[in-house]
Design a protein around this motif. Structure first.
Motif, PDB file in Angstrom:
ATOM      1  N   PRO A  56       0.851  -1.247   0.018  1.00 42.67           N
ATOM      2  CA  PRO A  56       0.056  -0.052   0.103  1.00 42.67           C
ATOM      3  C   PRO A  56       0.779   1.189   0.117  1.00 42.67           C
ATOM      4  CG  PRO A  56      -0.443  -1.185   2.017  1.00 42.67           C
ATOM      5  CD  PRO A  56       0.535  -1.922   1.316  1.00 42.67           C
ATOM      6  N   LEU A  57       2.018   1.094   0.624  1.00 39.89           N
ATOM      7  CA  LEU A  57       2.810   2.295   0.621  1.00 39.89           C
ATOM      8  C   LEU A  57       3.265   2.683  -0.761  1.00 39.89           C
ATOM      9  CD1 LEU A  57       4.503   4.468   2.316  1.00 39.89           C
ATOM     10  CD2 LEU A  57       6.379   2.659   2.417  1.00 39.89           C
ATOM     11  N   LEU A  58       3.651   1.711  -1.470  1.00 38.05           N
ATOM     12  CA  LEU A  58       4.178   1.900  -2.974  1.00 38.05           C
ATOM     13  C   LEU A  58       2.943   2.309  -3.722  1.00 38.05           C
ATOM     14  CD1 LEU A  58       6.428   1.515  -5.113  1.00 38.05           C
ATOM     15  CD2 LEU A  58       5.771  -0.819  -5.375  1.00 38.05           C
ATOM     16  N   VAL A  59       1.773   1.864  -3.633  1.00 40.32           N
ATOM     17  CA  VAL A  59       0.950   2.295  -4.450  1.00 40.32           C
ATOM     18  C   VAL A  59       0.496   3.714  -4.060  1.00 40.32           C
ATOM     19  CG1 VAL A  59      -1.822   2.189  -4.818  1.00 40.32           C
ATOM     20  CG2 VAL A  59      -0.369   0.134  -4.937  1.00 40.32           C
ATOM     21  N   TRP A  60       0.448   4.232  -2.734  1.00 38.82           N
ATOM     22  CA  TRP A  60       0.210   5.680  -2.307  1.00 38.82           C
ATOM     23  C   TRP A  60       1.188   6.560  -2.922  1.00 38.82           C
ATOM     24  CZ3 TRP A  60       2.923   7.373   2.308  1.00 38.82           C
ATOM     25  CH2 TRP A  60       2.661   8.741   2.427  1.00 38.82           C
ATOM     26  N   ARG A  61       2.350   6.208  -2.695  1.00 33.69           N
ATOM     27  CA  ARG A  61       3.547   7.241  -3.132  1.00 33.69           C
ATOM     28  C   ARG A  61       3.377   7.212  -4.807  1.00 33.69           C
ATOM     29  NH1 ARG A  61       4.099  10.625  -0.060  1.00 33.69           N
ATOM     30  NH2 ARG A  61       5.856  11.153  -1.345  1.00 33.69           N
ATOM     31  N   TYR A  62       3.170   5.905  -5.503  1.00 35.79           N
ATOM     32  CA  TYR A  62       2.993   6.490  -6.832  1.00 35.79           C
ATOM     33  C   TYR A  62       1.807   7.194  -7.257  1.00 35.79           C
ATOM     34  CZ  TYR A  62       1.771   5.364 -11.657  1.00 35.79           C
ATOM     35  OH  TYR A  62       1.665   5.665 -13.158  1.00 35.79           O
ATOM     36  N   LEU A  63       0.647   7.214  -6.456  1.00 34.01           N
ATOM     37  CA  LEU A  63      -0.561   7.947  -7.056  1.00 34.01           C
ATOM     38  C   LEU A  63      -0.115   9.327  -6.532  1.00 34.01           C
ATOM     39  CD1 LEU A  63      -3.411   5.476  -5.648  1.00 34.01           C
ATOM     40  CD2 LEU A  63      -2.585   6.060  -8.265  1.00 34.01           C
ATOM     41  N   VAL A  64       0.485   9.660  -5.400  1.00 33.35           N
ATOM     42  CA  VAL A  64       0.731  11.189  -5.047  1.00 33.35           C
ATOM     43  C   VAL A  64       1.627  11.644  -6.090  1.00 33.35           C
ATOM     44  CG1 VAL A  64       2.093  12.623  -3.248  1.00 33.35           C
ATOM     45  CG2 VAL A  64       0.216  10.729  -2.541  1.00 33.35           C
ATOM     46  N   TRP A  65       2.493  11.105  -6.434  1.00 36.90           N
ATOM     47  CA  TRP A  65       3.625  11.363  -7.529  1.00 36.90           C
ATOM     48  C   TRP A  65       2.696  11.753  -8.734  1.00 36.90           C
ATOM     49  CZ3 TRP A  65       8.052  14.088  -7.303  1.00 36.90           C
ATOM     50  CH2 TRP A  65       8.977  13.857  -6.243  1.00 36.90           C
ATOM     51  N   ALA A  66       2.096  10.595  -9.175  1.00 34.83           N
ATOM     52  CA  ALA A  66       1.695  10.942 -10.857  1.00 34.83           C
ATOM     53  C   ALA A  66       0.448  11.763 -10.556  1.00 34.83           C
ATOM     54  CB  ALA A  66       0.938   9.349 -11.128  1.00 34.83           C
ATOM     55  N   GLN A  67      -0.542  12.001  -9.657  1.00 28.37           N
ATOM     56  CA  GLN A  67      -1.814  12.773  -9.515  1.00 28.37           C
ATOM     57  C   GLN A  67      -1.401  14.130  -9.046  1.00 28.37           C
ATOM     58  OE1 GLN A  67      -4.404  11.792 -10.990  1.00 28.37           O
ATOM     59  NE2 GLN A  67      -3.218   9.815 -11.578  1.00 28.37           N
ATOM     60  N   ILE A  68      -0.452  14.358  -8.098  1.00 33.03           N
ATOM     61  CA  ILE A  68      -0.391  15.681  -7.634  1.00 33.03           C
ATOM     62  C   ILE A  68       1.174  16.216  -7.976  1.00 33.03           C
ATOM     63  CG2 ILE A  68       0.003  16.780  -5.139  1.00 33.03           C
ATOM     64  CD1 ILE A  68      -1.914  14.743  -4.081  1.00 33.03           C
ATOM     65  N   TYR A  69       2.069  15.693  -7.576  1.00 28.17           N
ATOM     66  CA  TYR A  69       3.500  16.360  -7.731  1.00 28.17           C
ATOM     67  C   TYR A  69       3.664  16.587  -9.017  1.00 28.17           C
ATOM     68  CZ  TYR A  69       3.706  15.697  -2.521  1.00 28.17           C
ATOM     69  OH  TYR A  69       3.660  15.685  -1.424  1.00 28.17           O
ATOM     70  N   LEU A  70       3.714  15.541  -9.804  1.00 27.42           N
ATOM     71  CA  LEU A  70       4.392  15.658 -11.350  1.00 27.42           C
ATOM     72  C   LEU A  70       3.525  16.565 -12.058  1.00 27.42           C
ATOM     73  CD1 LEU A  70       5.788  12.293 -12.072  1.00 27.42           C
ATOM     74  CD2 LEU A  70       6.983  14.451 -11.312  1.00 27.42           C
ATOM     75  N   PRO A  71       2.309  16.559 -11.896  1.00 27.64           N
ATOM     76  CA  PRO A  71       1.464  17.780 -12.891  1.00 27.64           C
ATOM     77  C   PRO A  71       1.718  19.171 -12.371  1.00 27.64           C
ATOM     78  CG  PRO A  71       0.046  15.866 -12.144  1.00 27.64           C
ATOM     79  CD  PRO A  71       1.374  15.669 -11.658  1.00 27.64           C
ATOM     80  N   ARG A  72       1.850  19.019 -10.949  1.00 26.60           N
ATOM     81  CA  ARG A  72       2.375  20.868 -10.555  1.00 26.60           C
ATOM     82  C   ARG A  72       3.695  20.927 -11.276  1.00 26.60           C
ATOM     83  NH1 ARG A  72       1.869  20.424  -4.130  1.00 26.60           N
ATOM     84  NH2 ARG A  72      -0.292  19.841  -3.864  1.00 26.60           N
ATOM     85  N   LEU A  73       4.850  20.148 -11.007  1.00 29.56           N
ATOM     86  CA  LEU A  73       5.970  20.430 -11.675  1.00 29.56           C
ATOM     87  C   LEU A  73       6.007  20.721 -13.002  1.00 29.56           C
ATOM     88  CD1 LEU A  73       9.130  20.594 -11.011  1.00 29.56           C
ATOM     89  CD2 LEU A  73       9.049  18.120 -11.482  1.00 29.56           C
ATOM     90  N   TYR A  74       5.134  20.033 -13.717  1.00 29.26           N
ATOM     91  CA  TYR A  74       5.205  20.116 -15.316  1.00 29.26           C
ATOM     92  C   TYR A  74       4.470  21.468 -15.744  1.00 29.26           C
ATOM     93  CZ  TYR A  74       7.437  15.607 -15.561  1.00 29.26           C
ATOM     94  OH  TYR A  74       8.331  14.464 -15.518  1.00 29.26           O
ATOM     95  N   GLY A  75       3.565  21.881 -14.775  1.00 31.32           N
ATOM     96  CA  GLY A  75       2.841  23.068 -15.122  1.00 31.32           C
ATOM     97  C   GLY A  75       3.517  24.271 -14.813  1.00 31.32           C
ATOM     98  N   MET A  76       4.664  24.126 -14.301  1.00 28.54           N
ATOM     99  CA  MET A  76       5.305  25.532 -13.805  1.00 28.54           C
ATOM    100  C   MET A  76       5.987  25.912 -14.898  1.00 28.54           C
ATOM    101  SD  MET A  76       7.093  24.183 -10.311  1.00 28.54           S
ATOM    102  CE  MET A  76       6.988  25.540  -9.480  1.00 28.54           C
ATOM    103  N   GLU A  77       6.065  27.305 -14.899  1.00 28.35           N
ATOM    104  CA  GLU A  77       6.851  27.947 -15.865  1.00 28.35           C
ATOM    105  C   GLU A  77       8.305  27.961 -15.611  1.00 28.35           C
ATOM    106  OE1 GLU A  77       7.523  32.458 -17.688  1.00 28.35           O
ATOM    107  OE2 GLU A  77       5.638  32.072 -16.583  1.00 28.35           O
ATOM    108  N   ARG A  78       9.259  27.439 -16.796  1.00 28.27           N
ATOM    109  CA  ARG A  78      10.633  27.427 -16.462  1.00 28.27           C
ATOM    110  C   ARG A  78      11.346  28.603 -16.999  1.00 28.27           C
ATOM    111  NH1 ARG A  78       8.866  21.961 -17.153  1.00 28.27           N
ATOM    112  NH2 ARG A  78       9.620  20.706 -15.432  1.00 28.27           N
ATOM    113  N   THR A  79      12.009  29.364 -16.259  1.00 30.31           N
ATOM    114  CA  THR A  79      12.734  30.322 -16.564  1.00 30.31           C
ATOM    115  C   THR A  79      14.237  30.482 -16.251  1.00 30.31           C
ATOM    116  OG1 THR A  79      12.283  32.056 -14.787  1.00 30.31           O
ATOM    117  CG2 THR A  79      10.790  31.909 -16.493  1.00 30.31           C
ATOM    118  N   GLY A  80      15.168  31.102 -16.749  1.00 34.62           N
ATOM    119  CA  GLY A  80      16.579  31.005 -16.073  1.00 34.62           C
ATOM    120  C   GLY A  80      16.760  31.670 -14.623  1.00 34.62           C
ATOM    121  N   ASP A  81      15.669  32.431 -14.234  1.00 38.54           N
ATOM    122  CA  ASP A  81      15.710  33.110 -12.915  1.00 38.54           C
ATOM    123  C   ASP A  81      14.896  32.040 -11.795  1.00 38.54           C
ATOM    124  OD1 ASP A  81      16.827  35.285 -13.831  1.00 38.54           O
ATOM    125  OD2 ASP A  81      15.187  36.389 -14.368  1.00 38.54           O
TER     126      ASP A  81
END
Length: 108
Positions: A37-62
């Motif tokens: 259950p820990l593995l499933v929980w961590r996968y879902l948190v990364w796939a559904q929450i953290y990575l969409p936030r990261l890929y949705g951020m604007e990337r600039t040099g600053d």
């Protein structure tokens, strides 16, 4: 998907290490049921929450993207890690041989 799986596997492997060091076996034996259950929980948190936030951020040099984690999620994972440390102490006191105690002392 691959990034989420890798991140989840990396985080769960820390808890796995705490549950199996130094003999490579789970102590107590029921602790093995924590990992799926820990593995499933961590996968879902990364796939559904953290990575969409990261890929949705604007990337600039600053402003290089910084992944802000939820405090409740982080505290729950820390709780699992503390649980693994407590089981490691129980293993040291009740089950470890002298060689395993030496290995645990060396690690600490």
């Amino acid at each position: 998907m691959v990034v989420a799986a890798g991140s989840a596997l990396a985080e769960v492997s820390h808890v796995l290490f705490l549950l199996t060091f130094p003999s490579g076996r789970f102590f107590p034996r029921w602790s093995r049921w924590i990992l799926p259950p820990l593995l499933v929980w961590r996968y879902l948190v990364w796939a559904q929450i953290y990575l969409p936030r990261l890929y949705g951020m604007e990337r600039t040099g600053d402003r290089y993207p910084f992944l802000q984690q939820d405090s409740s999620d982080l505290w729950l994972f820390i709780l699992f890690s503390v649980f693994g440390i407590l089981l490691q102490i129980a293993r040291y006191r009740h089950k470890s041989t002298s060689l395993q105690r030496w290995q645990a002392e060396w690690l600490v």
